[in-house]
Design an enzyme around this catalytic site. Structure first.
Site, short mmCIF file in Angstrom:
data_model
loop_
_atom_site.label_atom_id
_atom_site.label_comp_id
_atom_site.label_asym_id
_atom_site.label_seq_id
_atom_site.Cartn_x
_atom_site.Cartn_y
_atom_site.Cartn_z
N HIS A 186 0.87 -1.18 0.00
CA HIS A 186 0.00 0.00 0.00
C HIS A 186 0.91 1.23 0.00
O HIS A 186 1.97 1.21 0.64
CB HIS A 186 -0.84 0.08 1.29
CG HIS A 186 -2.13 -0.70 1.27
ND1 HIS A 186 -2.57 -1.42 2.36
CD2 HIS A 186 -3.09 -0.84 0.32
CE1 HIS A 186 -3.75 -1.96 2.08
NE2 HIS A 186 -4.09 -1.63 0.85
N CYS A 280 -2.18 2.65 9.16
CA CYS A 280 -3.22 1.72 8.68
C CYS A 280 -4.43 1.70 9.61
O CYS A 280 -5.55 1.44 9.17
CB CYS A 280 -2.68 0.29 8.61
SG CYS A 280 -1.30 0.08 7.51
#
Ligand code: ARG
Length: 296
Positions: A186, A280
Site C-alpha cells: 500500500h 493503517c
C-alpha cells in the site's frame, strides 16, 4: 555551504493542526489468512496475541487523544479481522468520502460497514457525500492527500481506474505512483505525508519512473532506509508537528526530528503481523471547507 542551508531549512516549531480520525478497535483482529507477505497464519511463532494487540491499539488511540485530536470509532465486526485497518475504509477529502472496494474477497464485506458508518455519522463529522468506486480502491492505504493534489499508489491493491474516479469525485489532481515491492503493497507503507510540503518515502518501493516523479516533486523529502521501511516505519501519522510512528523505526524518528518535527513513537508490533502500522489503523476525516469555517 550546503550544511548551512540544511540548518536554515530546519524549524524548531512547526504548527500542529487538530485532526479528526476514525478508528476500529481490534476486537476480532487475528491473522486468519494471507493477503500480503507479512501474514503467516500457519506459523505458530507469528501468532497474534489478541490482548496485546488491543493494548497496543489503545495506546495509539490514547496518543491521538493526548495530542488533542478527535477520535471516532466504528464498531468492529466478527469475522472481519482486518477491519482494524480503518485507513482502508475510505479516503475523505473536503467532506467527501470515497469508499473502498477491496481487492481480496476476505475484506470485501468491510466496505458496507464503512459506508454505513459515513451514512449514519456523516453530518456529525462533516461528511456530506459518499461514493462507491467501480475499480478496486483501498482508501487511504493507497491515497495520500496533499493540499493541492492526491498521491495515489497502484501495483498491488488500488487500480489506476480508481485514481481517475477519485480525481473526478474530488476535482483534485491525482498523481499515480507505481509500487513494486510486495512487502510495501500500500502507498502508506512506502510514503508518509508529514506536512503540507514534506513527505518521507523509501525510494526502492517505487518504479524508476515514479522515483523520478517523486524526486522532481519533492526534492527535500526525507528518504527512509531499508531497515525503517521493513518495520513499516513509513506507516506514520502526522498532524503537521507530531509524527506518530513505530518505535522500531529509529533512524526515521531521528531524521524527522532533525527537520523540526516531534516524533511520537508507538509499538504496534502485533498489528504488523498483519502488515499494518499506526497509519493503517487511522482514517483521517477531512471535513468540507465551509464546515471547517463554521466550526471556528
Ligand atoms: N492485512 C491487511 C491487508 O493486507 C493490512 C492492511 C494495512 N493497511 C494499510 N493501510 N496499509 O489488507
Amino acid at each position: 555551504m550546503t550544511e548551512r542551508r540544511e540548518v536554515m531549512h530546519r524549524q524548531s516549531t512547526r504548527p500542529a493542526t487538530r485532526r479528526r480520525y476514525l478508528m476500529c478497535r481490534p476486537r476480532y483482529f487475528t491473522v486468519a489468512y494471507s493477503i500480503n507477505p507479512w501474514m503467516h497464519p500457519d506459523d505458530p511463532a507469528a501468532r497474534v496475541d489478541g490482548e496485546r494487540a488491543l493494548a497496543q491499539w489503545e495506546t495509539l488511540r490514547q496518543t491521538y487523544v493526548d495530542l488533542g485530536h478527535e477520535v471516532h470509532l466504528i464498531d468492529p465486526v466478527p469475522g472481519l479481522p482486518d477491519m482494524v485497518f480503518a485507513a482502508n475504509g475510505a479516503v475523505v477529502v473536503d467532506g467527501q468520502a470515497f469508499g473502498p472496494r477491496f481487492r481480496h474477497v476476505q475484506r470485501l464485506p468491510e466496505a458496507v460497514h464503512y459506508l454505513a458508518w459515513f451514512k449514519t455519522h456523516g453530518t456529525t463529522v462533516g461528511v456530506r457525500d459518499t461514493y462507491v468506486p467501480l475499480s478496486v480502491a483501498e482508501g487511504e492505504g493507497d491515497f495520500l492527500t496533499m493540499p493541492d493534489l492526491i498521491l495515489a499508489g497502484t501495483g498491488f491493491r488500488t487500480e489506476p481506474g480508481a485514481h481517475r474516479e477519485l480525481a473526478e469525485f474530488t476535482g483534485r489532481p491525482v498523481v499515480s505512483l507505481d509500487l513494486v515491492d510486495p512487502r510495501l503493497y500500500h502507498l502508506d507503507t512506502a510514503l508518509a505525508v508529514l506536512d503540507e510540503e514534506t513527505i518521507a518515502y523509501y525510494p526502492p518501493a517505487f518504479s524508476p519512473e515514479s522515483q523520478d516523479r517523486l524526486r522532481e516533486m519533492y526534492p527535500h523529502a526525507i528518504l527512509a532506509d531499508e531497515a525503517d521501511a521493513m518495520v513499516l516505519g513509513l506507516n506514520a501519522v502526522s498532524d503537521g508537528r507530531h509524527v506518530v510512528l513505530p518505535v522500531q523505526a529509529t533512524s526515521l524518528a531521528r531524521q524527522v526530528a532533525e527537520r523540526g518535527f516531534e516524533p511520537v513513537t508507538v509499538d504496534v508490533s502485533e498489528l504488523r503481523k498483519s502488515g499494518g502500522g499506526p497509519k493503517c489503523c487511522t482514517l483521517e476525516i477531512r471535513p468540507a471547507r465551509e464546515r471547517e469555517e463554521e466550526r471556528r
